[in-house]
Design an enzyme around this catalytic site. Sequence first.
Site, mmCIF file in Angstrom:
data_model
loop_
_atom_site.group_PDB
_atom_site.id
_atom_site.type_symbol
_atom_site.label_atom_id
_atom_site.label_comp_id
_atom_site.label_asym_id
_atom_site.label_seq_id
_atom_site.Cartn_x
_atom_site.Cartn_y
_atom_site.Cartn_z
ATOM 1 N N THR A 35 26.933 15.060 66.780
ATOM 2 C CA THR A 35 28.340 15.984 66.691
ATOM 3 C C THR A 35 29.373 14.837 67.254
ATOM 4 O O THR A 35 30.546 15.530 67.310
ATOM 5 C CB THR A 35 28.012 16.877 68.301
ATOM 6 N N TYR A 36 29.307 13.570 67.199
ATOM 7 C CA TYR A 36 30.294 12.628 67.553
ATOM 8 C C TYR A 36 31.179 12.576 66.130
ATOM 9 O O TYR A 36 30.747 12.361 65.212
ATOM 10 C CB TYR A 36 30.084 11.216 67.856
#
Length: 343
Positions: A63-64
Amino acid sequence: MADMHYTTLGHSGIKVSRVCVGGMSFGEKVPGGHQWTCSPEETQAVLARALDEGINFIDTANTYAGGTSERYIGQALKNLGVRREDVVLASKVYFNDGKLSREAILREIDGTLERLGTDYLDLYIIHRFDYGTPIEETMEALDSLVRAGKVRALGASEMYAYQLHNMQVVAAQNGWTQFTSMQCHYNLLYREPEREMIPVCRQFNMALTPYSPMASGHLCRPTWEASSARATTDAVMRNKYDAAKAQDMPIVERVAQVAEKHGVPMAQVALAWHWARGVEAPIVGFSKPARVDDAVNALSVELTSEEVAFLEEPYTAHELVGPLARPGEKPLAGTTDLNKNNK
């Protein structure tokens, strides 16, 4: 320039550099996300320098920057012609639909592998503890990835020490793969893992790969405030540290004194403290190649036991920052619940 040092990632047998590149610095500036991330070209320049300096360990998460961190890293490694066996790639799962359910884990690993452009991960890390999924379901699903060859080793990140202990015991009882590393919040301004988490990790022969080793920049300068893009836009960083400013500034001042004595930047003292404490590989975010040089040079900074004691002496107990509270329970006063897609 210091020579790179290497160590083993817990009981996995995987050889990693004593500095790990943090992937949160890479990716698109997505709405609601960090606004200080690196472009594809900047990402490639940082990784090229890191590889040249002997750093082989790269950490990111699904999810970065909305998944674009993984894409930028994968493309950079391809452009640089890096052999897959020459890098240790780590990513994470949790901040996604289904969290740590079997369905989510099997789905998310394939997305991560596609974005990174590889058919296996060296280290797959659970980003947080999932209260909604039985431990057995999570550990069996993770083990199936190891057996399938999609993952070489497993790691854990923020949780309470008893939760890590329970997960390791369940894995052992069922013959499943155990965690070999812990990525927790740990630095001179936040040493709460020393109470329980680190002893549990050592009990299970796990490596320590802490995030925020320089306390989001607070250990890199003598003043608390800064004018950088991250310092002025990152609310998560402010929530992690600002409440403890009064109790932390005496430590910052001591880091500055030790740095002046050694004739090095404060950041190098902050990193050197981790290695003096036995940490295997702190995770460092780099916005430019020169920052890589700074981190690698820190390997040549050796702190005496007296200096370590001097740096640590002002520390007082902090509210917990990192582990998620049980759903429905109110966190202890002042506890920061970083239930977001970042550290």
